[in-house]
Design a protein around this motif. Structure first.
Motif, PDB file in Angstrom:
ATOM      1  N   ALA A 142       0.838  -1.198   0.000  1.00  0.00           N
ATOM      2  CA  ALA A 142       0.000   0.000   0.000  1.00  0.00           C
ATOM      3  C   ALA A 142       0.868   1.242   0.000  1.00  0.00           C
ATOM      4  CB  ALA A 142      -0.932   0.004   1.211  1.00  0.00           C
ATOM      5  N   VAL A 143       0.386   2.288  -0.712  1.00  0.00           N
ATOM      6  CA  VAL A 143       1.089   3.562  -0.795  1.00  0.00           C
ATOM      7  C   VAL A 143       0.078   4.680  -0.519  1.00  0.00           C
ATOM      8  CG1 VAL A 143       2.592   5.036  -2.185  1.00  0.00           C
ATOM      9  CG2 VAL A 143       2.527   2.560  -2.614  1.00  0.00           C
ATOM     10  N   PRO A 144       0.238   5.463   0.548  1.00  0.00           N
ATOM     11  CA  PRO A 144      -0.698   6.559   0.822  1.00  0.00           C
ATOM     12  C   PRO A 144      -0.655   7.625  -0.283  1.00  0.00           C
ATOM     13  CG  PRO A 144       0.616   6.020   2.759  1.00  0.00           C
ATOM     14  CD  PRO A 144       1.232   5.294   1.614  1.00  0.00           C
ATOM     15  N   LEU A 145      -1.842   8.183  -0.606  1.00  0.00           N
ATOM     16  CA  LEU A 145      -1.973   9.225  -1.627  1.00  0.00           C
ATOM     17  C   LEU A 145      -2.579  10.471  -1.003  1.00  0.00           C
ATOM     18  CD1 LEU A 145      -3.491   7.032  -4.497  1.00  0.00           C
ATOM     19  CD2 LEU A 145      -1.084   7.679  -4.220  1.00  0.00           C
ATOM     20  N   ASP A 146      -2.104  11.650  -1.466  1.00  0.00           N
ATOM     21  CA  ASP A 146      -2.627  12.906  -0.922  1.00  0.00           C
ATOM     22  C   ASP A 146      -3.424  13.709  -1.940  1.00  0.00           C
ATOM     23  OD1 ASP A 146      -0.666  13.747  -2.627  1.00  0.00           O
ATOM     24  OD2 ASP A 146       0.613  14.655  -1.083  1.00  0.00           O
ATOM     25  N   GLY A 147      -3.668  13.148  -3.124  1.00  0.00           N
ATOM     26  CA  GLY A 147      -4.443  13.838  -4.142  1.00  0.00           C
ATOM     27  C   GLY A 147      -3.611  14.633  -5.117  1.00  0.00           C
ATOM     28  N   THR A 148      -2.314  14.794  -4.870  1.00  0.00           N
ATOM     29  CA  THR A 148      -1.474  15.585  -5.769  1.00  0.00           C
ATOM     30  C   THR A 148      -0.610  14.725  -6.676  1.00  0.00           C
ATOM     31  OG1 THR A 148       0.322  15.699  -4.129  1.00  0.00           O
ATOM     32  CG2 THR A 148      -1.361  17.435  -4.055  1.00  0.00           C
ATOM     33  N   SER A 149      -0.433  13.473  -6.357  1.00  0.00           N
ATOM     34  CA  SER A 149       0.446  12.601  -7.132  1.00  0.00           C
ATOM     35  C   SER A 149      -0.350  11.836  -8.183  1.00  0.00           C
ATOM     36  CB  SER A 149       1.166  11.604  -6.215  1.00  0.00           C
ATOM     37  OG  SER A 149       1.905  12.281  -5.222  1.00  0.00           O
ATOM     38  N   THR A 150       0.243  11.692  -9.334  1.00  0.00           N
ATOM     39  CA  THR A 150      -0.406  10.939 -10.415  1.00  0.00           C
ATOM     40  C   THR A 150       0.350   9.660 -10.740  1.00  0.00           C
ATOM     41  OG1 THR A 150       0.830  12.216 -12.063  1.00  0.00           O
ATOM     42  CG2 THR A 150      -1.374  13.024 -11.437  1.00  0.00           C
ATOM     43  N   SER A 151       1.242   9.269  -9.870  1.00  0.00           N
ATOM     44  CA  SER A 151       1.976   8.026 -10.092  1.00  0.00           C
ATOM     45  C   SER A 151       2.475   7.489  -8.759  1.00  0.00           C
ATOM     46  CB  SER A 151       3.164   8.231 -11.041  1.00  0.00           C
ATOM     47  OG  SER A 151       4.144   9.054 -10.439  1.00  0.00           O
ATOM     48  N   VAL A 152       2.705   6.203  -8.729  1.00  0.00           N
ATOM     49  CA  VAL A 152       3.372   5.568  -7.591  1.00  0.00           C
ATOM     50  C   VAL A 152       4.450   4.648  -8.147  1.00  0.00           C
ATOM     51  CG1 VAL A 152       1.429   5.673  -5.993  1.00  0.00           C
ATOM     52  CG2 VAL A 152       1.662   3.707  -7.496  1.00  0.00           C
ATOM     53  N   THR A 153       5.563   4.575  -7.422  1.00  0.00           N
ATOM     54  CA  THR A 153       6.675   3.720  -7.823  1.00  0.00           C
ATOM     55  C   THR A 153       7.121   2.914  -6.619  1.00  0.00           C
ATOM     56  OG1 THR A 153       7.409   5.371  -9.436  1.00  0.00           O
ATOM     57  CG2 THR A 153       8.971   3.639  -8.850  1.00  0.00           C
ATOM     58  N   CYS A 154       7.253   1.617  -6.810  1.00  0.00           N
ATOM     59  CA  CYS A 154       7.714   0.731  -5.737  1.00  0.00           C
ATOM     60  C   CYS A 154       8.941  -0.031  -6.226  1.00  0.00           C
ATOM     61  CB  CYS A 154       6.629  -0.247  -5.314  1.00  0.00           C
ATOM     62  SG  CYS A 154       5.219   0.512  -4.476  1.00  0.00           S
ATOM     63  N   GLY A 155       9.967  -0.054  -5.410  1.00  0.00           N
ATOM     64  CA  GLY A 155      11.183  -0.798  -5.720  1.00  0.00           C
ATOM     65  C   GLY A 155      11.452  -1.855  -4.660  1.00  0.00           C
ATOM     66  N   PHE A 156      12.106  -2.916  -5.088  1.00  0.00           N
ATOM     67  CA  PHE A 156      12.345  -4.039  -4.170  1.00  0.00           C
ATOM     68  C   PHE A 156      13.836  -4.298  -4.041  1.00  0.00           C
ATOM     69  CE2 PHE A 156      12.879  -8.567  -3.206  1.00  0.00           C
ATOM     70  CZ  PHE A 156      12.116  -8.651  -2.063  1.00  0.00           C
ATOM     71  N   ARG A 157      14.279  -4.398  -2.803  1.00  0.00           N
ATOM     72  CA  ARG A 157      15.646  -4.817  -2.497  1.00  0.00           C
ATOM     73  C   ARG A 157      15.569  -5.914  -1.454  1.00  0.00           C
ATOM     74  NH1 ARG A 157      18.555  -0.166  -0.533  1.00  0.00           N
ATOM     75  NH2 ARG A 157      17.844  -0.728   1.560  1.00  0.00           N
ATOM     76  N   PRO A 158      16.055  -7.107  -1.773  1.00  0.00           N
ATOM     77  CA  PRO A 158      15.931  -8.230  -0.831  1.00  0.00           C
ATOM     78  C   PRO A 158      16.584  -7.912   0.506  1.00  0.00           C
ATOM     79  CG  PRO A 158      16.685  -8.986  -2.977  1.00  0.00           C
ATOM     80  CD  PRO A 158      16.749  -7.499  -3.002  1.00  0.00           C
ATOM     81  N   PRO A 159      15.936  -8.231   1.610  1.00  0.00           N
ATOM     82  CA  PRO A 159      16.568  -8.043   2.926  1.00  0.00           C
ATOM     83  C   PRO A 159      17.892  -8.795   3.003  1.00  0.00           C
ATOM     84  CG  PRO A 159      14.245  -8.556   3.168  1.00  0.00           C
ATOM     85  CD  PRO A 159      14.567  -8.760   1.729  1.00  0.00           C
ATOM     86  N   GLY A 160      18.897  -8.147   3.553  1.00  0.00           N
ATOM     87  CA  GLY A 160      20.211  -8.760   3.699  1.00  0.00           C
ATOM     88  C   GLY A 160      21.172  -8.462   2.576  1.00  0.00           C
ATOM     89  N   LEU A 161      20.678  -7.918   1.452  1.00  0.00           N
ATOM     90  CA  LEU A 161      21.565  -7.680   0.313  1.00  0.00           C
ATOM     91  C   LEU A 161      22.600  -6.607   0.634  1.00  0.00           C
ATOM     92  CD1 LEU A 161      22.260  -8.344  -2.598  1.00  0.00           C
ATOM     93  CD2 LEU A 161      20.594  -6.624  -3.335  1.00  0.00           C
ATOM     94  N   ARG A 162      22.178  -5.533   1.294  1.00  0.00           N
ATOM     95  CA  ARG A 162      23.124  -4.468   1.626  1.00  0.00           C
ATOM     96  C   ARG A 162      24.163  -4.964   2.624  1.00  0.00           C
ATOM     97  NH1 ARG A 162      20.800   1.262   3.540  1.00  0.00           N
ATOM     98  NH2 ARG A 162      20.256   1.300   1.316  1.00  0.00           N
ATOM     99  N   LEU A 163      23.731  -5.686   3.644  1.00  0.00           N
ATOM    100  CA  LEU A 163      24.667  -6.231   4.617  1.00  0.00           C
ATOM    101  C   LEU A 163      25.642  -7.193   3.948  1.00  0.00           C
ATOM    102  CD1 LEU A 163      25.664  -6.785   7.511  1.00  0.00           C
ATOM    103  CD2 LEU A 163      23.836  -8.491   7.713  1.00  0.00           C
ATOM    104  N   GLY A 164      25.114  -8.074   3.113  1.00  0.00           N
ATOM    105  CA  GLY A 164      25.975  -9.037   2.425  1.00  0.00           C
ATOM    106  C   GLY A 164      26.970  -8.362   1.505  1.00  0.00           C
ATOM    107  N   ALA A 165      26.525  -7.300   0.813  1.00  0.00           N
ATOM    108  CA  ALA A 165      27.434  -6.583  -0.070  1.00  0.00           C
ATOM    109  C   ALA A 165      28.555  -5.919   0.722  1.00  0.00           C
ATOM    110  CB  ALA A 165      26.656  -5.540  -0.869  1.00  0.00           C
ATOM    111  N   ALA A 166      28.218  -5.398   1.913  1.00  0.00           N
ATOM    112  CA  ALA A 166      29.243  -4.773   2.750  1.00  0.00           C
ATOM    113  C   ALA A 166      30.262  -5.810   3.224  1.00  0.00           C
ATOM    114  CB  ALA A 166      28.589  -4.079   3.939  1.00  0.00           C
ATOM    115  N   VAL A 167      29.775  -6.960   3.673  1.00  0.00           N
ATOM    116  CA  VAL A 167      30.685  -8.015   4.135  1.00  0.00           C
ATOM    117  C   VAL A 167      31.521  -8.536   2.975  1.00  0.00           C
ATOM    118  CG1 VAL A 167      30.810 -10.323   5.136  1.00  0.00           C
ATOM    119  CG2 VAL A 167      29.179  -8.660   6.049  1.00  0.00           C
ATOM    120  N   GLY A 168      30.871  -8.758   1.832  1.00  0.00           N
ATOM    121  CA  GLY A 168      31.602  -9.238   0.664  1.00  0.00           C
ATOM    122  C   GLY A 168      32.642  -8.245   0.187  1.00  0.00           C
TER     123      GLY A 168
END
Length: 873
Positions: free
Chosen positions: A826-852
């Protein structure tokens, strides 16, 4: 070039010329080197491939016979996942590396990739035709097992010099151990651990000798990337082997500690480089549905020893078979006086200790990464098999056995057989196989100690023939028995054929993603039909099935197996509207399952006008799911469309059914019965009976030939049945549902829902009018964007589960963690936006990239330090 050594320095000397070495005479040709690790590895691989193919031919299993080999998770998970990998490698399919939009209405794909598909062998699917995916998986399986045998043969000759053909024979003994043929051959990602164990032990040898530091790190990384679960077990085993080797080497304490430090650094850096994938898999498991876990209970001594013998089989005991010759040699080690006392004691105690650790709860849990396994309880058995083979090699490498050692080993083998004879796992056909293999192995080992020719042949050659022949015979028989017996103990699924091809063709013709979803059908062929035949549905079976997806679909009336990890499709007009399923494939029941007869119809497709993938609701979610899936569907839809009438359940004698006395609320029915209710004429009738097993049919012509097929299993609760559409309410308004259970079942109090289709169509038109005008999904699957009508207020709801990792933004705002609308994004709307964008990043990817990244920088830094240090010297 030669050198002189002193005080840690290597001082190069001037090389001598050829004339200096030969006195001016032409040099003699170099003698041919004796066969070594390469030849042993090839022999091990050849024996392994021969046995696997011969066993499948004897068992008449695919691809050498009519019987499918797709049992349990092989057919339900691994073959469909490899089919999806084929699609990705060829630029087909829906979604990408980040999000799999074909399964579970949108799931994280990297955890599945890291668990099932990151073996380098998996890439071989790309060279096979799509409709030969079963053959591709079979070839990959055989190649993995053969490589495991080759790796073990190579390791043995690095641990101790010896006969190359004996190393090849024992390498095949390891590859064809009971764990491989009974358990891992249909869990092919575990076979990477079978390969990893000897390779990681080889890394330990390099560490011990101060050689190949960079290659050692890369081997560890490859093992953990290929399959971190069994690589973890193999790493523990390699650590134990290295510690034993240090003890046997009797090095000074300081040097031993330095070796342990180098090993920790090598393995730490290797695992660190694999962290980007491992952490994603870990967090994927952390967010997964709990599934069904069995409480560990160690097997009895007679069953444990029985699994050392050929042709024994069971699902719940450790398959320790390594071949009678290898077992005899391992049993002889404590009595082989040619071997040093520390060697005899060390390897024997290690084998015994690791075997006992499988039988004790805390150490059993440690072997499984402190997570109780779901299904097979003895997944670490290949470690014991490896140690038995290594112990056998140490026996053989110190020379032929004397009478004392061979007699003691034969006596112990007879004692094992005597105790094992009390086990039900030793069936009548095991004894002739065992006795023949024991006779061949004993005779072969006796001949190794002779010097005079026997039957005109060198004793060693005749011994090799006998030992190899015994190994071929008993390993082939053991594999064939395991293959045949799996059919009687496990579910099995047909390989790719006409049914799947028709499903795939119909799905492809109807596909309209991302304007709408196309569900490949309620009558599934396997648990991951969308991955195998295409489309975008609810079906999804994985160790990473998210808890939010499982609980949401359960609340809406979906069915599942495997304790909630294998989700099924639902043929329901309301959920099709909620999840934007605009096309649905209908197939007859799978004839391979032999559960219901064919009804004579072929594959068909129905279409419905549905809202877009992103809809706009007037306000944020209110309320929560309750016990009735009909009301829960209405809550998610945003409108009342069902009538849930009071029902009367009668048994076959026309009397009221008894109430359930366990946690399943409702009335019990164990024989034929009826459900009666009153609803508006023309309404669609749905029956929700999650704990009912059998068939249900609406009486009268308004059933339109529909029969509800329910599959539930509640001892323990591993399956619940999905809601079923049974037809329409007759003109009288009184409906009767005829029940035919095939076991004691329970019908809940709110089992019947009558859908007002006219009201549903009105709601759908409203959602279409206010919903997204255009929806796009990126090639990686990780970004979804929707264009909305101007002035949209309230909340935009994406018809996808709100799994961890989604971040969304309305218009040009910064992305924030997505909100939840009864389990959906769900994405809250305030009446002024005409688009919504959702992006996905798997949990743990940032931590794993840092360790790697840290591990990579450390590796580069250590390498540069070594180069600079050598240049300074």
């Amino acid at each position: 070039m030669t050198s002189e050594r002193g005080a840690g320095l290597t001082i190069p000397l001037e090389p001598k010329t050829a004339d200096d070495l030969t006195g001016g005479r032409p040099p003699l040709p170099a003698p041919e080197s004796p066969p070594g690790p390469g030849q042993a590895a090839l022999l091990a691989a050849a024996i392994t491939v021969l046995v696997l193919c011969a066993a499948d031919a004897i068992a008449r299993s695919y691809p050498f016979g009519p019987r499918t080999r797709n049992v349990n998770d092989l057919g339900n998970q691994y073959v469909p996942l490899h089919a999806h990998l084929w699609d990705l490698l060829h630029g087909q399919g829906t979604g990408g590396l980040l999000v799999n939009w074909q399964s579970g209405y949108g799931t994280s794909f990297l955890p599945d990739l890291g668990t099932y598909l990151t073996s380098p062998f998996a890439l071989l699917v790309a060279v096979f035709p799509r409709d030969q995916i079963d053959l591709a998986v079979y070839v990959i399986t055989v190649l993995k097992i053969a490589c495991a045998g080759a790796a073990m043969a190579w390791l043995l000759l690095r641990l101790r010099p010896g006969r190359w053909w004996a190393a090849g024979l024992l390498g095949s003994s390891y590859a064809l151990c009971g764990w491989t043929v009974a358990t891992a051959s249909y869990n092919l990602m575990w076979l990477d651990g079978l390969i990893a164990l000897p390779l990681l032990c080889l890394v330990g040898e390099w560490v011990l000798n101060g050689r190949r530091p960079l290659l050692g790190v890369l081997v560890v990384t490859a093992a953990w990337v290929a399959n971190f679960y069994t690589a973890y077990m193999a790493t523990l085993a390699a650590a134990l082997v290295l510690l034993l080797r240090l003890w046997l080497a009797d090095l000074p304490r300081r040097r031993s500690l330095a070796t342990v430090g180098r090993a920790a650094l090598t393995f730490g850096l290797g695992m660190g480089l694999a962290a980007p994938l491992v952490t994603v898999v870990y967090f994927g498991s952390a967010h997964a549905s709990t599934g069904r876990f069995t409480q560990f209970a160690p097997v009895g001594t007679e069953d444990l020893l029985a699994r050392l013998l050929p042709t024994t089989y069971s699902f719940g005991s450790p398959a320790l078979f390594v071949g009678t010759a290898a077992l005899l040699l391992a049993l002889a080690l404590p009595f082989h006086r040619a071997a040093p006392r520390r060697v005899r004691a060390g390897w024997t105690l290690l084998v015994v200790a690791v075997t006992l650790s499988m039988q004790w709860g805390p150490t059993h849990l440690m072997w499984h990464a402190f997570a109780e396994p779901q299904g097979s309880s003895y997944r670490q058995t290949f470690v014991v098999c490896a140690l038995l083979v290594v112990a056998a090699w140490h026996t053989l490498s110190y020379g032929p056995l004397d009478r004392r050692a061979l007699g003691a080993a034969a006596g112990l083998l007879a004692l094992i057989a005597l105790v094992a004879s009390r086990s039900e796992l030793v069936r009548f056909f095991a004894w002739p196989v065992f006795l023949l293999a024991a006779a061949g192995a004993l005779l072969g080992l006796i001949l190794l100690g002779r010097r005079r020719p026997v039957l005109g042949m060198a004793p060693a050659a005749l011994a090799a023939v006998l030992l190899v022949g015994a190994q071929l015979g008993e390993a082939t028989a053991t594999d064939a028995v395991a293959t045949r017996m799996r059919f009687g103990h496990m579910d099995d699924y047909a390989p790719w054929g006409d049914r799947q091809q028709q499903q795939a063709d119909a799905t492809a013709r109807a596909d309209g993603w991302p304007r709408y979803r196309t569900d490949p059908g309620r009558e599934q062929t396997v648990g991951n039909d969308p991955l195998e035949v295409g489309g975008q549905g609810a079906q999804y079976y994985s160790s990473h099935t998210s808890a939010v997806l499982s609980t949401t679909l359960t609340a809406l009336g979906y069915g599942w197996t495997s304790g909630g990890r294998s989700l099924q499709s639902l043929d329901n007009a309301v959920t099709d509207a909620i999840f934007s399923t605009g096309a649905r494939v209908h197939s007859p029941p799978d004839p391979h399952q032999n559960w219901f007869p064919q009804d004579g119809t072929g594959v068909t497709v129905t279409r419905e006008d549905v809202p877009p993938l992103v809809t706009v609701r007037p306000s944020a979610a209110t309320g929560s799911y309750g016990p009735s899936p009909f009301r829960n569907q209405e809550l998610l839809l945003g409108a009342r469309v069902y009538t849930v009438p009071r029902i009367t359940v009668l048994n076959g004698a026309g009397r009221p059914a008894d109430r359930s006395t366990d946690q399943r609320q409702g009335v019990r029915t164990g024989g034929r019965g009826t459900i009666t209710a009153q609803c508006r004429a023309g309404s669609e009738v749905y029956l929700w009976a999650p704990h009912f097993a059998g068939t249900a049919r609406l009486a009268g012509p308004t059933a339109h030939g529909l029969t509800g097929r329910f599959r539930a299993d509640f001892h323990p609760l591993t399956k619940i049945a999905a809601m079923q559409r049974l037809g329409t309410v007759p003109d009288s308004g009184r409906l009767t549902i005829e029940l035919s259970p095939d076991r004691m079942s329970v019908v809940p109090d709110q089992a019947v829902g009558c859908l007002d289709t006219g009201r549903l169509h009105s709601v759908v038109r409203q959602l279409r009018a206010t919903g997204a005008t255009e929806v796009t999904v990126s090639d990686s699957g990780g970004t979804i964007r929707a264009e909305l009508p101007p002035g949209s207020k309230g909340v935009a709801v994406v018809a996808a589960p709100r799994i961890a990792g989604w971040r969304c933004a309305a218009g040009d705002a910064d992305a924030v963690p997505a909100k939840q609308y009864h389990g959906l994004i769900a994405v809250p709307l305030d009446g002024t936006s005409t688009s919504v964008t959702c992006g996905f990043r798997p949990p743990g990817l940032r931590l794993g990239a840092a360790v790697g990244g840290g591990a990579l920088l450390s590796l580069i830094g250590i390498g540069m330090f070594g180069v600079i240090r050598r240049r300074r010297w």
